[in-house]
Write a protein that holds these residues in place. Sequence first.
Motif, PDB file in Angstrom:
ATOM      1  N   PRO A  64       5.382 -14.140   2.064  1.00 58.75           N
ATOM      2  CA  PRO A  64       4.132 -14.380   2.805  1.00 58.75           C
ATOM      3  C   PRO A  64       2.972 -13.610   2.193  1.00 58.75           C
ATOM      4  O   PRO A  64       3.163 -12.582   1.542  1.00 58.75           O
ATOM      5  CB  PRO A  64       4.472 -13.878   4.212  1.00 58.75           C
ATOM      6  N   SER A  65       1.767 -14.110   2.431  1.00 64.02           N
ATOM      7  CA  SER A  65       0.587 -13.449   1.866  1.00 64.02           C
ATOM      8  C   SER A  65       0.382 -12.058   2.444  1.00 64.02           C
ATOM      9  O   SER A  65      -0.243 -11.193   1.815  1.00 64.02           O
ATOM     10  CB  SER A  65      -0.658 -14.303   2.126  1.00 64.02           C
ATOM     11  N   SER A  66       0.947 -11.812   3.635  1.00 68.40           N
ATOM     12  CA  SER A  66       0.791 -10.478   4.241  1.00 68.40           C
ATOM     13  C   SER A  66       1.504  -9.398   3.443  1.00 68.40           C
ATOM     14  O   SER A  66       1.313  -8.207   3.709  1.00 68.40           O
ATOM     15  CB  SER A  66       1.326 -10.492   5.681  1.00 68.40           C
ATOM     16  N   LEU A  67       2.315  -9.787   2.447  1.00 67.50           N
ATOM     17  CA  LEU A  67       2.974  -8.811   1.587  1.00 67.50           C
ATOM     18  C   LEU A  67       1.955  -7.865   0.956  1.00 67.50           C
ATOM     19  O   LEU A  67       2.208  -6.678   0.767  1.00 67.50           O
ATOM     20  CB  LEU A  67       3.764  -9.537   0.495  1.00 67.50           C
ATOM     21  N   GLY A  68       0.792  -8.383   0.649  1.00 64.09           N
ATOM     22  CA  GLY A  68      -0.255  -7.582   0.015  1.00 64.09           C
ATOM     23  C   GLY A  68      -0.876  -6.549   0.915  1.00 64.09           C
ATOM     24  O   GLY A  68      -1.664  -5.717   0.457  1.00 64.09           O
ATOM     25  N   ASP A  69      -0.518  -6.568   2.209  1.00 59.81           N
ATOM     26  CA  ASP A  69      -1.075  -5.594   3.148  1.00 59.81           C
ATOM     27  C   ASP A  69      -0.268  -4.307   3.213  1.00 59.81           C
ATOM     28  O   ASP A  69      -0.631  -3.383   3.943  1.00 59.81           O
ATOM     29  CB  ASP A  69      -1.141  -6.212   4.558  1.00 59.81           C
ATOM     30  N   LEU A  70       0.832  -4.239   2.461  1.00 61.77           N
ATOM     31  CA  LEU A  70       1.682  -3.053   2.501  1.00 61.77           C
ATOM     32  C   LEU A  70       1.071  -1.961   1.621  1.00 61.77           C
ATOM     33  O   LEU A  70       1.501  -1.717   0.495  1.00 61.77           O
ATOM     34  CB  LEU A  70       3.098  -3.404   2.045  1.00 61.77           C
ATOM     35  N   LYS A  71       0.070  -1.293   2.119  1.00 60.62           N
ATOM     36  CA  LYS A  71      -0.737  -0.366   1.324  1.00 60.62           C
ATOM     37  C   LYS A  71       0.017   0.885   0.893  1.00 60.62           C
ATOM     38  O   LYS A  71      -0.417   1.584  -0.024  1.00 60.62           O
ATOM     39  CB  LYS A  71      -1.996   0.036   2.104  1.00 60.62           C
ATOM     40  N   SER A  72       1.142   1.206   1.549  1.00 61.64           N
ATOM     41  CA  SER A  72       1.908   2.399   1.178  1.00 61.64           C
ATOM     42  C   SER A  72       3.039   2.087   0.218  1.00 61.64           C
ATOM     43  O   SER A  72       3.733   2.999  -0.240  1.00 61.64           O
ATOM     44  CB  SER A  72       2.496   3.061   2.441  1.00 61.64           C
ATOM     45  N   LEU A  73       3.224   0.805  -0.110  1.00 58.72           N
ATOM     46  CA  LEU A  73       4.380   0.401  -0.910  1.00 58.72           C
ATOM     47  C   LEU A  73       4.292   0.940  -2.340  1.00 58.72           C
ATOM     48  O   LEU A  73       3.300   0.734  -3.035  1.00 58.72           O
ATOM     49  CB  LEU A  73       4.481  -1.129  -0.941  1.00 58.72           C
ATOM     50  N   THR A  74       5.362   1.639  -2.775  1.00 59.36           N
ATOM     51  CA  THR A  74       5.433   2.137  -4.148  1.00 59.36           C
ATOM     52  C   THR A  74       6.497   1.408  -4.965  1.00 59.36           C
ATOM     53  O   THR A  74       6.452   1.419  -6.190  1.00 59.36           O
ATOM     54  CB  THR A  74       5.767   3.645  -4.172  1.00 59.36           C
ATOM     55  N   MET A  75       7.452   0.772  -4.289  1.00 59.23           N
ATOM     56  CA  MET A  75       8.532   0.058  -4.995  1.00 59.23           C
ATOM     57  C   MET A  75       8.733  -1.312  -4.345  1.00 59.23           C
ATOM     58  O   MET A  75       8.928  -1.403  -3.135  1.00 59.23           O
ATOM     59  CB  MET A  75       9.841   0.850  -4.928  1.00 59.23           C
ATOM     60  N   LEU A  76       8.678  -2.373  -5.179  1.00 58.67           N
ATOM     61  CA  LEU A  76       8.944  -3.729  -4.717  1.00 58.67           C
ATOM     62  C   LEU A  76       9.985  -4.345  -5.639  1.00 58.67           C
ATOM     63  O   LEU A  76       9.715  -4.613  -6.808  1.00 58.67           O
ATOM     64  CB  LEU A  76       7.665  -4.569  -4.719  1.00 58.67           C
ATOM     65  N   ILE A  89       5.252  -9.130   7.962  1.00 57.33           N
ATOM     66  CA  ILE A  89       5.776  -7.977   7.218  1.00 57.33           C
ATOM     67  C   ILE A  89       4.672  -6.980   6.870  1.00 57.33           C
ATOM     68  O   ILE A  89       4.900  -5.774   6.758  1.00 57.33           O
ATOM     69  CB  ILE A  89       6.491  -8.458   5.927  1.00 57.33           C
ATOM     70  N   GLY A  90       3.453  -7.467   6.732  1.00 58.48           N
ATOM     71  CA  GLY A  90       2.329  -6.616   6.356  1.00 58.48           C
ATOM     72  C   GLY A  90       1.975  -5.570   7.392  1.00 58.48           C
ATOM     73  O   GLY A  90       1.195  -4.654   7.110  1.00 58.48           O
ATOM     74  N   ARG A  91       2.536  -5.662   8.592  1.00 55.60           N
ATOM     75  CA  ARG A  91       2.246  -4.686   9.642  1.00 55.60           C
ATOM     76  C   ARG A  91       2.927  -3.341   9.400  1.00 55.60           C
ATOM     77  O   ARG A  91       2.583  -2.342  10.030  1.00 55.60           O
ATOM     78  CB  ARG A  91       2.689  -5.241  10.995  1.00 55.60           C
ATOM     79  N   LEU A  92       3.896  -3.309   8.490  1.00 55.23           N
ATOM     80  CA  LEU A  92       4.641  -2.072   8.239  1.00 55.23           C
ATOM     81  C   LEU A  92       3.812  -1.148   7.348  1.00 55.23           C
ATOM     82  O   LEU A  92       4.022  -1.039   6.137  1.00 55.23           O
ATOM     83  CB  LEU A  92       5.995  -2.386   7.598  1.00 55.23           C
ATOM     84  N   SER A  93       2.881  -0.454   7.956  1.00 52.72           N
ATOM     85  CA  SER A  93       1.882   0.309   7.203  1.00 52.72           C
ATOM     86  C   SER A  93       2.472   1.500   6.462  1.00 52.72           C
ATOM     87  O   SER A  93       1.870   1.996   5.509  1.00 52.72           O
ATOM     88  CB  SER A  93       0.783   0.799   8.156  1.00 52.72           C
ATOM     89  N   ARG A  94       3.670   1.978   6.867  1.00 58.20           N
ATOM     90  CA  ARG A  94       4.267   3.147   6.220  1.00 58.20           C
ATOM     91  C   ARG A  94       5.384   2.769   5.246  1.00 58.20           C
ATOM     92  O   ARG A  94       5.976   3.659   4.636  1.00 58.20           O
ATOM     93  CB  ARG A  94       4.829   4.099   7.271  1.00 58.20           C
ATOM     94  N   LEU A  95       5.652   1.501   5.103  1.00 58.53           N
ATOM     95  CA  LEU A  95       6.753   1.078   4.237  1.00 58.53           C
ATOM     96  C   LEU A  95       6.458   1.457   2.787  1.00 58.53           C
ATOM     97  O   LEU A  95       5.419   1.101   2.231  1.00 58.53           O
ATOM     98  CB  LEU A  95       6.962  -0.438   4.345  1.00 58.53           C
ATOM     99  N   GLN A  96       7.391   2.182   2.166  1.00 60.45           N
ATOM    100  CA  GLN A  96       7.216   2.635   0.786  1.00 60.45           C
ATOM    101  C   GLN A  96       8.097   1.884  -0.200  1.00 60.45           C
ATOM    102  O   GLN A  96       7.707   1.682  -1.350  1.00 60.45           O
ATOM    103  CB  GLN A  96       7.541   4.134   0.694  1.00 60.45           C
ATOM    104  N   ARG A  97       9.283   1.461   0.236  1.00 62.18           N
ATOM    105  CA  ARG A  97      10.209   0.774  -0.665  1.00 62.18           C
ATOM    106  C   ARG A  97      10.741  -0.480   0.015  1.00 62.18           C
ATOM    107  O   ARG A  97      11.324  -0.410   1.103  1.00 62.18           O
ATOM    108  CB  ARG A  97      11.372   1.705  -1.044  1.00 62.18           C
ATOM    109  N   LEU A  98      10.574  -1.620  -0.668  1.00 64.90           N
ATOM    110  CA  LEU A  98      11.071  -2.903  -0.172  1.00 64.90           C
ATOM    111  C   LEU A  98      11.918  -3.539  -1.256  1.00 64.90           C
ATOM    112  O   LEU A  98      11.425  -3.870  -2.333  1.00 64.90           O
ATOM    113  CB  LEU A  98       9.901  -3.818   0.202  1.00 64.90           C
TER     114      LEU A  98
END
Length: 807
Positions: free
Chosen positions: A646-658, A627-636
């Motif tokens: 998964p630990s890759s959740l922390g790679d979502l650098k564009s995420l503003t809403m979780l 999931i961390g590959r989605l570099s443009r994901l803003q809202r999940l």
Amino acid sequence: MAPNRNNNTSSPPPSYQVFLSFRGPDTRQGFTDVLYHTLVDAGIRVFRDNEEIRKGEYIGEEILRAIEDSRIFVPIFSRTYASSKWCLIELAKMVESKEYSHNKKILPIFYDVGVNDVKLKTELYTGALLIHKEKFSTDIVHQWEEALRDAGKIKGWALKDKGFAEFAKEFVREVSAELKVKQKYVTGSLVERIDLQDALTMLLDVDSSLDVRLVWIHGMGGIGKTTLAKDVFNRLCNHFKHCSFLLDVQETTKRKGIEHLQRQLLQDLGVKAADITDENDGIQIISEKLQNRKVLVVLDDVHDHQEHIGKLAREASWFGVGSRIIITSRSRRVPAFEGGTVKIFEAKPMEFEESLLLFSRHAFGKESPPHDSLDLSKEAVRITGGLPLALEVIGSKLRTSDRGHWNHMIGTLQKIPARKVQDRLKICYDALDWEVKEIFLDIACFFINEEKTKAIYMWQACDFEPELAVQELVDASLVKLTDENKFRMHDQLRDLGRKLVRDERLKHHGKPCSRIWMHEDALKVLHDEEMCKELKVLDLKRCDLLIKTPNLSMCTKLERLILKGCINLVEIDHSVGKLKCLKYLNASGCSNLREIPREVCCLDGLVDIVMTMEGSFKDSNKLPDSIGRLSRLQRLRVSLGRSRPPSSLGDLKSLTMLVLSWSRMTGLPESIGGLVKLEFLSLFFCGGVKELPASIRNLKSLAELNISKSGITQLPDAVGNLQKLKVIDMRGCVIRRLPDFLGNLEKLERLDIFGCNYLQDIPSAIKGITSLLEVSPSAWDKSCERYWKLRVQLRKWGVSPFSGFPF
């Protein structure tokens, strides 16, 4: 009445409109009982407290919630009202709630006391307060005195010599008018056609209870049939215990099926409709359950007699004696209404003076045109033929135009035959910019009766400026917004928009239709390779028969895939990985969906994923490891099964809403600290999450934290590092104490601790918060004495503790 303290249900609290506060021994068995049932019979939701069965020394959450939730408070002042501490606590809370909300109102009833008694100018209530001073502190009693004096200043209702039933009916009419519980909104800019209302009211003859009557209103589109029906409905609804106004029957049937309208009709008329699985069930329940109910029903915009009337109001025997059915239609052909009386009413164009008044209101914002515009205005009115819709739309368009454009538009209108209403309306459409036209067509095809916010996201993803465009359409009277922020559009304008979309396809032979708004057509399109190539939005929400999405690999331009509410969907086809333009994926409410395909993680342009589930769902729901590959994901927004994200959740650098609400996971990964842009985090109803990871200290952008109904037992010190935090929502948590560091969060505006039943104390450090801090009284030690002391203490600190809290 105190609720069960161990009850941790997720059911929403009941919604009340009126809160009755009274002294049981004085009025319960007589006056209050009559008033309560008269209010309920009028369709008003009433909370009636039972002070005699209270246990303990605290005021219950249910009562506090009912007061906060109600719009009208009715204290019934009797001889011993002030002798009850519970009545005084309720009154103080009512006065306070009214202070913080302008739409709440207190309607006092003076049962067997006078205004001066309540204002504490006699010994009746002052003597009772002296007794209270022996048990409660001076501050508490002073609060009660203030509440009584404030209530005494309000113009109230005196029972005097009136009978209980007579008084109750008059009082309920006042409450109904205040609440407008049944009435339909009619825009204030329209001209009231009182003569037509009077004539229609006479045909309905509601004072005669000897028959069941159907009145058929017919006339061309745009002539004002719906407005007339609303006006008369508002006039007469208080004469009926049960009322229903079904708007846009034709359109709603196409979109949601006749079963939806059958359910709405039954629910409006006070009958449970959950058992309806198909239209035949609906017919049976309607024909059986309403036979003894006198009802007022409006079916607006009926086209298909057999489909609509035959399945909603076929026979008079379906309804109780005295019932009235109003139907609006463009057709002159009146259906059979077996066993009932049928009256026909033709809606005619407006008279010239009425037309000029309506045109002037929209074109100039006043009752008559300016002198230098009078001749052009009269010509415009003459051309529009007295149709309210045309007068409104064309008048609104001319309001922002110069004199040269006036002449051009009127010249164009003169060339169009009077009967071609849509062609006249199209002039205003043609004057729009390209982007505004596109948004108009989208609303006509997709978003009627839908929330504005959802559509805004789509248009923003298309690089439009939707707020400005929508406002332009509203100003032009081509689109309306309801109080619920939903789009409304006159059926003539809707039909115009859809005709333009169809004509576009015919004009360009072989070109795919730019918009498809029927589920059946959408599924057909998916089997046609050439239309799929151009598809940008695929909305299949509430397709109950959909088990697996079709192969979507040909939909190379698809930007939005909406599967919301497809309750039988178990799989999203792996071809979703080919949708390289996809920005928005919504599969919320798909309770049988097995998993999120890992191919989704290949979609580099994905901005928004919504897969939340309220209540039960299959437990295998989990995020793909990649999931961390989605570099443009803003809202999940997703509800997960028992496995941790998964630990890759922390790679979502564009995420503003979780939003992980309703998840069954046992915790969050430490990698969450990597979400440097995260502004909103929700763990609502995540009972398996017992603690927040220490890495939360790194969420420097976090402004709102929602841990309500979670299993979290304490706020870690790491939260003290979140200097941008404005809101902490911890309703229904098992937290026992609030940490001192809250006083250091300078931007904190709201701390919602409603239902935190284990919370012991509030540290003195909280007084360092200078912003308006919202908290709720149920969180304090439940003794009455402790409650009021804390209330007074927080006021001294300049903090307003009970300013209302959202549910």
